[in-house]
Scaffold this motif. Structure first.
Motif, PDB file in Angstrom:
ATOM      1  N   MET A 157       0.811  -1.206   0.000  1.00  0.00           N
ATOM      2  CA  MET A 157       0.000   0.000   0.000  1.00  0.00           C
ATOM      3  C   MET A 157       0.856   1.272   0.000  1.00  0.00           C
ATOM      4  SD  MET A 157      -3.319   0.353   0.012  1.00  0.00           S
ATOM      5  CE  MET A 157      -3.751  -1.212   0.692  1.00  0.00           C
ATOM      6  N   THR A 158       2.080   1.182   0.534  1.00  0.00           N
ATOM      7  CA  THR A 158       2.934   2.369   0.615  1.00  0.00           C
ATOM      8  C   THR A 158       3.368   2.857  -0.762  1.00  0.00           C
ATOM      9  OG1 THR A 158       4.914   1.018   0.980  1.00  0.00           O
ATOM     10  CG2 THR A 158       3.746   1.816   2.935  1.00  0.00           C
ATOM     11  N   SER A 159       3.145   2.071  -1.794  1.00  0.00           N
ATOM     12  CA  SER A 159       3.401   2.531  -3.163  1.00  0.00           C
ATOM     13  C   SER A 159       2.407   3.610  -3.568  1.00  0.00           C
ATOM     14  CB  SER A 159       3.286   1.370  -4.151  1.00  0.00           C
ATOM     15  OG  SER A 159       4.210   0.370  -3.859  1.00  0.00           O
ATOM     16  N   TYR A 160       1.255   3.665  -2.890  1.00  0.00           N
ATOM     17  CA  TYR A 160       0.187   4.591  -3.257  1.00  0.00           C
ATOM     18  C   TYR A 160      -0.092   5.637  -2.184  1.00  0.00           C
ATOM     19  CZ  TYR A 160      -0.421   0.742  -6.462  1.00  0.00           C
ATOM     20  OH  TYR A 160      -0.194  -0.238  -7.388  1.00  0.00           O
ATOM     21  N   CYS A 175     -15.441  -8.493  -0.245  1.00  0.00           N
ATOM     22  CA  CYS A 175     -14.815  -8.796   1.042  1.00  0.00           C
ATOM     23  C   CYS A 175     -13.304  -8.824   0.838  1.00  0.00           C
ATOM     24  CB  CYS A 175     -15.275 -10.158   1.561  1.00  0.00           C
ATOM     25  SG  CYS A 175     -17.027 -10.269   1.964  1.00  0.00           S
ATOM     26  N   PHE A 176     -12.589  -8.374   1.863  1.00  0.00           N
ATOM     27  CA  PHE A 176     -11.137  -8.284   1.786  1.00  0.00           C
ATOM     28  C   PHE A 176     -10.511  -8.720   3.096  1.00  0.00           C
ATOM     29  CE2 PHE A 176     -12.646  -5.336  -1.350  1.00  0.00           C
ATOM     30  CZ  PHE A 176     -11.703  -5.339  -2.360  1.00  0.00           C
ATOM     31  N   MET A 177      -9.278  -9.199   3.001  1.00  0.00           N
ATOM     32  CA  MET A 177      -8.408  -9.341   4.167  1.00  0.00           C
ATOM     33  C   MET A 177      -7.410  -8.201   4.048  1.00  0.00           C
ATOM     34  SD  MET A 177      -9.520 -11.875   5.936  1.00  0.00           S
ATOM     35  CE  MET A 177      -8.282 -12.015   7.208  1.00  0.00           C
ATOM     36  N   VAL A 178      -7.203  -7.481   5.141  1.00  0.00           N
ATOM     37  CA  VAL A 178      -6.181  -6.437   5.165  1.00  0.00           C
ATOM     38  C   VAL A 178      -5.118  -6.846   6.177  1.00  0.00           C
ATOM     39  CG1 VAL A 178      -7.691  -4.585   4.353  1.00  0.00           C
ATOM     40  CG2 VAL A 178      -7.488  -5.008   6.801  1.00  0.00           C
ATOM     41  N   TYR A 179      -3.892  -6.410   5.934  1.00  0.00           N
ATOM     42  CA  TYR A 179      -2.736  -6.834   6.717  1.00  0.00           C
ATOM     43  C   TYR A 179      -1.966  -5.619   7.206  1.00  0.00           C
ATOM     44  CZ  TYR A 179      -3.797 -11.128   4.196  1.00  0.00           C
ATOM     45  OH  TYR A 179      -4.445 -12.222   3.660  1.00  0.00           O
ATOM     46  N   ASP A 180      -1.326  -5.743   8.361  1.00  0.00           N
ATOM     47  CA  ASP A 180      -0.564  -4.617   8.896  1.00  0.00           C
ATOM     48  C   ASP A 180       0.906  -4.630   8.474  1.00  0.00           C
ATOM     49  OD1 ASP A 180       0.353  -6.631  10.570  1.00  0.00           O
ATOM     50  OD2 ASP A 180      -0.365  -5.708  12.411  1.00  0.00           O
ATOM     51  N   ARG A 181       1.250  -5.528   7.530  1.00  0.00           N
ATOM     52  CA  ARG A 181       2.585  -5.553   6.945  1.00  0.00           C
ATOM     53  C   ARG A 181       2.464  -5.783   5.443  1.00  0.00           C
ATOM     54  NH1 ARG A 181       5.724  -9.934  10.063  1.00  0.00           N
ATOM     55  NH2 ARG A 181       7.302  -9.434   8.510  1.00  0.00           N
ATOM     56  N   SER A 204      -1.883  -2.112  15.615  1.00  0.00           N
ATOM     57  CA  SER A 204      -0.802  -1.297  16.141  1.00  0.00           C
ATOM     58  C   SER A 204      -0.188  -0.424  15.051  1.00  0.00           C
ATOM     59  CB  SER A 204       0.277  -2.187  16.748  1.00  0.00           C
ATOM     60  OG  SER A 204       0.776  -3.060  15.754  1.00  0.00           O
ATOM     61  N   ASP A 205      -0.518  -0.696  13.821  1.00  0.00           N
ATOM     62  CA  ASP A 205       0.032   0.039  12.695  1.00  0.00           C
ATOM     63  C   ASP A 205      -1.076   0.193  11.659  1.00  0.00           C
ATOM     64  OD1 ASP A 205       1.866   1.323  11.157  1.00  0.00           O
ATOM     65  OD2 ASP A 205       3.246  -0.344  10.976  1.00  0.00           O
ATOM     66  N   CYS A 206      -0.769   0.820  10.565  1.00  0.00           N
ATOM     67  CA  CYS A 206      -1.779   1.046   9.538  1.00  0.00           C
ATOM     68  C   CYS A 206      -1.824  -0.130   8.557  1.00  0.00           C
ATOM     69  CB  CYS A 206      -1.511   2.353   8.815  1.00  0.00           C
ATOM     70  SG  CYS A 206       0.089   2.453   8.022  1.00  0.00           S
ATOM     71  N   ILE A 207      -2.818  -0.124   7.689  1.00  0.00           N
ATOM     72  CA  ILE A 207      -2.981  -1.152   6.673  1.00  0.00           C
ATOM     73  C   ILE A 207      -1.847  -1.007   5.657  1.00  0.00           C
ATOM     74  CG2 ILE A 207      -4.468  -2.012   4.828  1.00  0.00           C
ATOM     75  CD1 ILE A 207      -6.843  -0.769   6.431  1.00  0.00           C
ATOM     76  N   LYS A 208      -1.184  -2.126   5.347  1.00  0.00           N
ATOM     77  CA  LYS A 208      -0.056  -2.073   4.408  1.00  0.00           C
ATOM     78  C   LYS A 208      -0.261  -2.938   3.166  1.00  0.00           C
ATOM     79  CE  LYS A 208       3.079   0.059   7.270  1.00  0.00           C
ATOM     80  NZ  LYS A 208       4.092  -0.357   8.193  1.00  0.00           N
ATOM     81  N   SER A 209      -1.189  -3.910   3.210  1.00  0.00           N
ATOM     82  CA  SER A 209      -1.488  -4.724   2.032  1.00  0.00           C
ATOM     83  C   SER A 209      -2.900  -5.278   2.163  1.00  0.00           C
ATOM     84  CB  SER A 209      -0.458  -5.848   1.845  1.00  0.00           C
ATOM     85  OG  SER A 209      -0.382  -6.691   2.958  1.00  0.00           O
ATOM     86  N   CYS A 210      -3.475  -5.709   1.034  1.00  0.00           N
ATOM     87  CA  CYS A 210      -4.835  -6.272   1.076  1.00  0.00           C
ATOM     88  C   CYS A 210      -4.970  -7.386   0.048  1.00  0.00           C
ATOM     89  CB  CYS A 210      -5.886  -5.193   0.853  1.00  0.00           C
ATOM     90  SG  CYS A 210      -6.055  -4.634  -0.845  1.00  0.00           S
ATOM     91  N   HIS A 211      -5.883  -8.284   0.345  1.00  0.00           N
ATOM     92  CA  HIS A 211      -6.183  -9.413  -0.536  1.00  0.00           C
ATOM     93  C   HIS A 211      -7.692  -9.447  -0.739  1.00  0.00           C
ATOM     94  CE1 HIS A 211      -6.008 -13.415  -2.277  1.00  0.00           C
ATOM     95  NE2 HIS A 211      -6.949 -13.782  -1.439  1.00  0.00           N
TER      96      HIS A 211
END
Length: 187
Positions: A33-36, A49-55, A80-87
């Motif tokens: 996600m940090t690319s955007y 529906c999505f899974m989101v990940y903190d790394r 503890s951190d922000c969303i960094k990737s999603c599926h």
């Protein structure tokens, strides 16, 4: 709305809480996600529906989200951190079938499930689940009874050991106590 469009997911991520700051719209998987965005602290699921990940790369803690607004994702889900990737989780129409095993590498008791189970101890007299084979459908597995605690998304395929693969770093020895189907009504 066309049938193809209904089967597609759409999620909009925002840099700040309450849908503020720059945004990024996504209709598929995103490994970084940090690319955007410099960070992601809120999101709106418009469809799917999505899974989101903190790394990045689907690693770390994972959280299931479906259609709805998430104005302060970190507070709502204890991240503890922000969303960094999603599926994106594809819609499944049909039967659900999964074999769960008491031990790693398909050892110990085995039971075949076709519906939700809020406690494997109550239903099957199993102390926990340490491996599985998903034959049909998409499932969420929870570390506690009654669909609570950390979760893991399971798609069709075998999983011999929950402490390896699928981005579960830091979850060694993870065992699951309840399972739920991801139903098309959730989309």
């Amino acid at each position: 709305m066309s049938n193809t469009r209904m089967n597609m997911g759409k999620i909009v991520f925002y840099e700040d809480k309450n849908f503020q700051g720059r945004s990024y719209e996504c209709s598929s998987d995103c490994t970084d996600m940090t690319s955007y965005l410099s960070r992601c602290q809120s999101c709106r699921v418009e469809n799917g529906c999505f899974m989101v990940y903190d790394r990045n790369n689907y690693m770390g803690n994972q959280y299931f989200i479906r259609r709805g607004d998430y104005p302060d994702y970190m507070r709502n889900f204890g991240m503890s951190d922000c969303i960094k990737s999603c599926h994106m989780i594809p819609m499944h129409r049909g039967n659900y079938r999964m074999r769960i095993y008491e031990r790693e590498n398909f050892g110990g008791q085995m039971h075949e499930m076709m519906d939700d189970c809020d406690s494997i101890m109550d239903r099957y007299r199993m102390s926990d689940c340490q491996s599985c084979n998903v034959m049909e459908g998409h499932w969420l597995m929870y570390e506690q009874n009654h669909f609570r605690g950390r979760m893991r998304y399971m798609r069709p395929g075998e999983c011999k050991n929950f402490s390896s693969g699928m981005g579960m770093g830091g979850m060694r020895g993870m065992r699951f106590m309840s399972m739920r189907r991801i139903m098309d009504s959730w989309y």
